[in-house]
Write an enzyme that holds these catalytic residues in place. Sequence first.
Site, PDB file in Angstrom:
ATOM      1  N   LYS A  87      42.940 -47.239  71.854  1.00 11.11           N
ATOM      2  CA  LYS A  87      41.790 -48.098  71.549  1.00 11.11           C
ATOM      3  C   LYS A  87      40.859 -48.158  72.755  1.00 11.11           C
ATOM      4  CE  LYS A  87      40.646 -52.717  69.730  1.00 11.11           C
ATOM      5  NZ  LYS A  87      41.201 -54.026  69.329  1.00 11.11           N
ATOM      6  N   SER A 162      39.722 -55.699  64.859  1.00  8.82           N
ATOM      7  CA  SER A 162      38.747 -54.862  65.536  1.00  8.82           C
ATOM      8  C   SER A 162      39.250 -53.445  65.812  1.00  8.82           C
ATOM      9  CB  SER A 162      38.359 -55.521  66.870  1.00  8.82           C
ATOM     10  OG  SER A 162      39.500 -55.591  67.744  1.00  8.82           O
ATOM     11  N   SER A 186      43.867 -58.271  65.279  1.00 11.08           N
ATOM     12  CA  SER A 186      43.206 -56.970  65.344  1.00 11.08           C
ATOM     13  C   SER A 186      44.128 -55.772  65.396  1.00 11.08           C
ATOM     14  CB  SER A 186      42.253 -56.935  66.546  1.00 11.08           C
ATOM     15  OG  SER A 186      41.184 -57.824  66.355  1.00 11.08           O
TER      16      SER A 186
END
EC number: 6.3.5.7
Length: 508
Positions: A87, A162, A186
């Site tokens: 990420k 997210s 997330s």
Amino acid sequence: MSPSTGSGPELIRSTAADLAAKIAAQEVSAVEVTQAHLDRIAAVDPAVHAFLHVDGERALAQAAAVDARITAGEQVGPLAGVPLALKDVLTYSGAPTTCGSKFLQGWVPPYDATVTKRLLDAGIVILGKTNMDEFAMGSSTENSAYGPTHNPWDLDRIPGGSGGGSSASLAAFEAPLAIGTDTGGSIRQPAAVTGTVGVKPTYGGTSRYGLVALASSLDQPGPCARTVLDAALLHEVIAGYDPYDSTSIDAPVPAVVEAARSGDVSGMKIGVVTEFSGEGYAPGVEQRFREAVGQLEKLGAEIVEVSCPSFTYAMPAYYLILPSEASSNLAKFDSMRYGMRVGDNGSASAEEVMAATREAGFGAEVKRRIMIGTYALSSGYYDAYYGQAQKVRTLIINDFNKAYEQVDVLVSPTTPTTAFKLGEKIDDPLAMYLNDLCTIPSNLAGNASASFPVGLAPEDGLPVGLQVIAPPLADDRLYRVGAALERALTSDWGGSLLSTIPELEAAR
């Protein structure tokens, strides 16, 4: 080396554990595995947009180094040579770290996050950085300054947020492993809507050093994978005490791999949270959740209804605490130290340049949360808003503690609905925030929690996730429940849930 076994399509659909075993036995090389995944990214990522940066040359070099160590007879880690998607909120020296924001476009950090370093030390191959909501603020990955990620189950739908890029990379078979971060859901929410596994470790169980902070008391990196065992193996790699993180817990890592291999829930007491059902929950989500709970009961678990009344107030408390901490953490993006700078014409003041840069660099959701947080922390309002929210946080922790006097873990749907269509909720912040309704309490309390796939909703054929919440430092209980469900349900499905996903067309 023995002749290569397995074609590209077979390699990208293999589990991380299987790939690692084949690489260690020299049945296939780490370079071949990495190249197969890079080829897959090139073929389908134009449609999925899971990645913001693909680091192919360095990934192949890392894979070649693993192959050389194995050939030399060296002992390697249990995931050595296996590719991973990272990420874009964790620093990785030499690769851009943008946090999905224009503000950090082109910024290349000079150091590795502790999680990144542990991945590299374990011989895991980092394919690149994945798309995300800007500074991790969002539930759909539509707030990325670089465009949304698409759900591989239906490219017109969101992959969660997210960390939608990490979850989508797994479901699109672009990577067998990924790293996400979880502030209010997330990791778990994207896992639920993509049919993958996502784990938020106990707060302090994984290091936040090198993680660009959103809300420091809530953020936590964690493993994402397609199977429970793969997630556990990755968890073991990244977890553990870090002296560079003042919130890191100096305690042994829970026996997550052993729990994932066991999957024995006989005698466990599993609490069903009564507040997480009813109005607002899609019928198919509730149906699959109840069926999964029934499976756990058949496997020997005792099911107990548990009420946690303070959970009702978790969302308003969270949306005061998170913006307040975000307002403080994002103050460092001031156009002076790093990141973009606009309006510096030689005559503008520092304040004018800062205001112009933040106006140009931040998206609408980031600005919204900064303004809410700044207001909540302002003189005369701190006690009325932020202080009250922290008191509610204590009530939620107390509810968890009372629940764990009765049960070993708590379960609920991970999300109230399946993946919604892109654009459907982007202009309605409250509707968007409701997607994290079930996941927020765990972050406020610092508990360990995870989402596991439990089937497809009958009404739309999209994945449903079951959330498991365990006490702090009881992360192994998550994996026991997840492994039990995985074995029971994949038997019913005739294989992995992802084996039923529609095949993506290669980019033309």
